[in-house]
Design a protein around this motif. Sequence first.
Motif, mmCIF file in Angstrom:
data_model
loop_
_atom_site.group_PDB
_atom_site.id
_atom_site.type_symbol
_atom_site.label_atom_id
_atom_site.label_comp_id
_atom_site.label_asym_id
_atom_site.label_seq_id
_atom_site.Cartn_x
_atom_site.Cartn_y
_atom_site.Cartn_z
ATOM 1 N N LYS A 401 47.878 -16.128 50.933
ATOM 2 C CA LYS A 401 49.077 -16.453 51.706
ATOM 3 C C LYS A 401 49.498 -15.268 52.568
ATOM 4 C CE LYS A 401 50.909 -19.861 48.419
ATOM 5 N NZ LYS A 401 52.023 -20.177 47.492
ATOM 6 N N ARG A 404 47.188 -14.907 55.431
ATOM 7 C CA ARG A 404 47.447 -15.913 56.468
ATOM 8 C C ARG A 404 48.668 -15.528 57.303
ATOM 9 N NH1 ARG A 404 46.547 -21.529 52.981
ATOM 10 N NH2 ARG A 404 44.262 -21.446 52.917
ATOM 11 N N GLN A 405 49.738 -15.085 56.598
ATOM 12 C CA GLN A 405 50.921 -14.658 57.335
ATOM 13 C C GLN A 405 50.612 -13.474 58.239
ATOM 14 O OE1 GLN A 405 53.916 -13.935 54.381
ATOM 15 N NE2 GLN A 405 54.185 -16.105 53.878
ATOM 16 N N LYS A 408 48.714 -14.660 61.144
ATOM 17 C CA LYS A 408 49.611 -15.349 62.068
ATOM 18 C C LYS A 408 50.397 -14.346 62.899
ATOM 19 C CE LYS A 408 53.276 -18.839 62.149
ATOM 20 N NZ LYS A 408 54.138 -19.712 61.315
ATOM 21 N N LYS A 409 50.862 -13.283 62.237
ATOM 22 C CA LYS A 409 51.598 -12.250 62.956
ATOM 23 C C LYS A 409 50.699 -11.548 63.974
ATOM 24 C CE LYS A 409 54.426 -8.137 62.228
ATOM 25 N NZ LYS A 409 54.958 -7.177 61.228
ATOM 26 N N MET A 411 48.121 -12.830 65.496
ATOM 27 C CA MET A 411 47.916 -13.737 66.615
ATOM 28 C C MET A 411 49.130 -13.755 67.534
ATOM 29 S SD MET A 411 44.881 -14.826 66.286
ATOM 30 C CE MET A 411 44.901 -16.158 67.476
ATOM 31 N N GLU A 412 50.341 -13.712 66.912
ATOM 32 C CA GLU A 412 51.553 -13.693 67.727
ATOM 33 C C GLU A 412 51.632 -12.405 68.547
ATOM 34 O OE1 GLU A 412 55.093 -15.095 69.321
ATOM 35 O OE2 GLU A 412 53.550 -16.108 68.124
#
Length: 862
Positions: A401, A404-405, A408-409, A411-412
């Motif tokens: 998890k 993944r977070q 995601k960060k 990618m942002e």
Amino acid sequence: MAAVSSVTEIVEYHDGVLTPVKEAPPPSPVVREDVMYVAVGNMVKESELTLLWALKNSGGRRLCIIHVHQPAKKIPIMGTKFPITKLAEHQVRAYHDAERQNMRKVLEKYTLICEQSGMPAEKLVIEMDSIEKGIIELIHQHGIGKLVIGGAANRSYSRRMIEPKSKKAIYVCQHAPAFCHIWFVCKGHLIHTRESRIDALNMEVSSPAPVGTPSPASGSPSRGLSGTVQTGPLAYSTPEKGSVGSTDYGLTPYCRSITDGSSDGWGGMSMRSSSGGSRLSSCSSSEMLDDSSLVSPLETEGSESRIQAQADPFKYDPSPLPSISESSGVDELYDRLQQFVVDAETSRREAYEESIKRRKAEKEAIDAFLRVKASEFMYAEELRKRRETEEALAEGDEEVKRMRQHLKKIMEDLRVSQEEKSCLECQIADSGQMVHELEDKILSAVDLIQKFKKEKDELEVERDDALRIAEGLRQKHVGGPSSRPNYRFFAEFSFSEIKEATNNFDPSLIIGEGGYGSIYKGLLRHTQVAIKMLNSNSSQGPSEFLQEVNILSKLRHPNLVTLIGACPEAWTLVYEYLPNGSLEDRINPKDNTPPLTWQTRIRIAAELCSVLLFLHSYRPQGIIHGDLKPANILLDANHVSKLSDFGICCELSEDDFPGNNKTLSCRTNARGTFAYMDPEVFATGELTAKSDVFSFGIILQRLLTGKPALGITREVQYALDQGNLKDLLDPAAGDWPFVQAKQLAHLAMSCCRMDGINRPDLACEVLRVLEPMRASCGVSSSHLGFEEGFQIPSHFICPIFQEIMQDPVVAADGYTYEAEALKGWLDSGHNTSPMTNLKLAHSDLVPNHTLRSAIQEWLQQP
């Protein structure tokens, strides 16, 4: 993701040495009841009370201190913690060795506490990642039967606490073996006790009692020859000495069987029989019956029958019995005795067979019990492994998890970076276009310079004419020709005083430098001042000196720098010291100074507009500054702006005012800063009031954006055309009100128009826009009042009265005092200086008109 074991390495601590063990030793079957083990942590203050409780309640047992050492998973380096997987092996080993050294020192403190209490203690250490699992491992390895452990943090203790609160204590309470008796202590108080269940593991096994005469009928009470009541088929009593049937009856083999059974891993353990609740105790060789101690009732009749009875316990030959057939009584007794012997043999044989069956059943029960315990241990081990696997899976899921977070960060961040890259590419393209435009402008400027060079001779002639006109006007103003200004309005200092004030012109005291010379921070007559040393080698040095003296000696305005005095022999000017430097230094902050807020910037713009309007409309001679830029705008302790540097300003005669239908201008050569100079000055050589308006517009744009002056007009115009002015505003000034910022930007652009005649009027257009803005910012025109908390200039204060002077006079010691205060000092009989305590050369008092005028204007500000 595969589960990772939490155990990294197991070490034992013996005689001050940590010995690593590759594999944990098998659990010991021996439970230590004579030693009380005390679990301690790294913080001596937290575990000291637990250890003292154990010392007080040990009950005579020896003490052993146990500790679980956790090796660090992250190592601090240069203020940041790095995982050990990312560091070199020698670095990790060195750090872990240092941790173990600290751990040994902590354990020495615990042993010292025990020694001071008169009970030396042993030490036992294991090295694991989990403290609670390390304690469970120590209990299994060393058979810990008595354990004292902290139940909760000391700060959370309360009298109502009846169970452990910390996660470690709860884990130990739930997972510790049943044979371990645990006391949970908090802040020196026992809060919970977990009793051991030693009877579930250690069952005492008793051997059957010596075989006696069984009852004729099973389950019905009967009395044998010895008088013992028998209540069941397994209830026996040892026959009395001398009674019939007191021989061995096979007892020795049964005792040997029980003794041999004690070597099946059950030495020292006991078990209770399940039949009738009778206790069977194991027998030893010393407890075996001695055949010689058993005396048969027929021993007096002969030894042969006893020998035969001992030779075969299941056969008895009645032939040795004496013949008593002579009488009927003897026959009857003989028959009864013979029947008794037969019954006894039958009962003894049945009892022997029953004891064989019982021993077999007991052995089978022991084997079954061992299998059950082995199964329980295997089940507990499997359960522990399953829990560890579940924990590892949970940690793996949590790590997934987090990953993944994190992804995601990332990618942002990548998306934002791509957007910023696109924006930067656009800005670079715009910058390239601006560079081309600037190059064109520079080429045009070069052409203008070449044109100016051609007109050099004409300009020099015109300059000489202007100087002659200015000299004539100066002579007219002072009442006659003079090469020196009139110094009666300010103080005149000697060169020795200037040299002493600047510490012999120490370079470290220089606070400003330019073409005119250097500015020093000094202490002159116990007052902080700024000393401007004009360059005497320059042709403009004397003219600038005279210009500054003549202008500042007759002008008074709250936003003009105050000229305190001068030293004519060294072409030196002495100004009031302004601690916040120049506006240039604050637009681009130096030495970590805080930036100016947008409210302060609006106030400075209004003050600058006010002082320019004052100069342009001064009578009888209007003044054009000609070199308006942030470096010539100084800030006092309250960030009030003070305009300075009048070396190249122009004075106009009364005939040149617009009221006489003439343009407010004078002929001069371009000597100002290029980025702030009016383009019309380069083209026509005429310096007008609108030239100061152009420079004011550039300064206003810099206050808005904080950007350099060169090319700033083009940037602001482009931002206004594109509608993105908000992106151009200086963020260091705070959150600009966009409506006012846009209004200021348009005002600045109108001030910077190429055609001077189209630039706005300071009084009618510019000041009317700035004054309401200053009022809306909470900065009124009375911003210098005492109620606003502004500082009083130190040179306005009388050294005796410590109040603002109304009639300042200069004494013989060079200090300025209030006239009333100094006269009172002298009238009281003193002939010494109030400041230096030295004798005064004379008692004459010289009025300081310049300082008095400055004080009055400061007090009368609107």
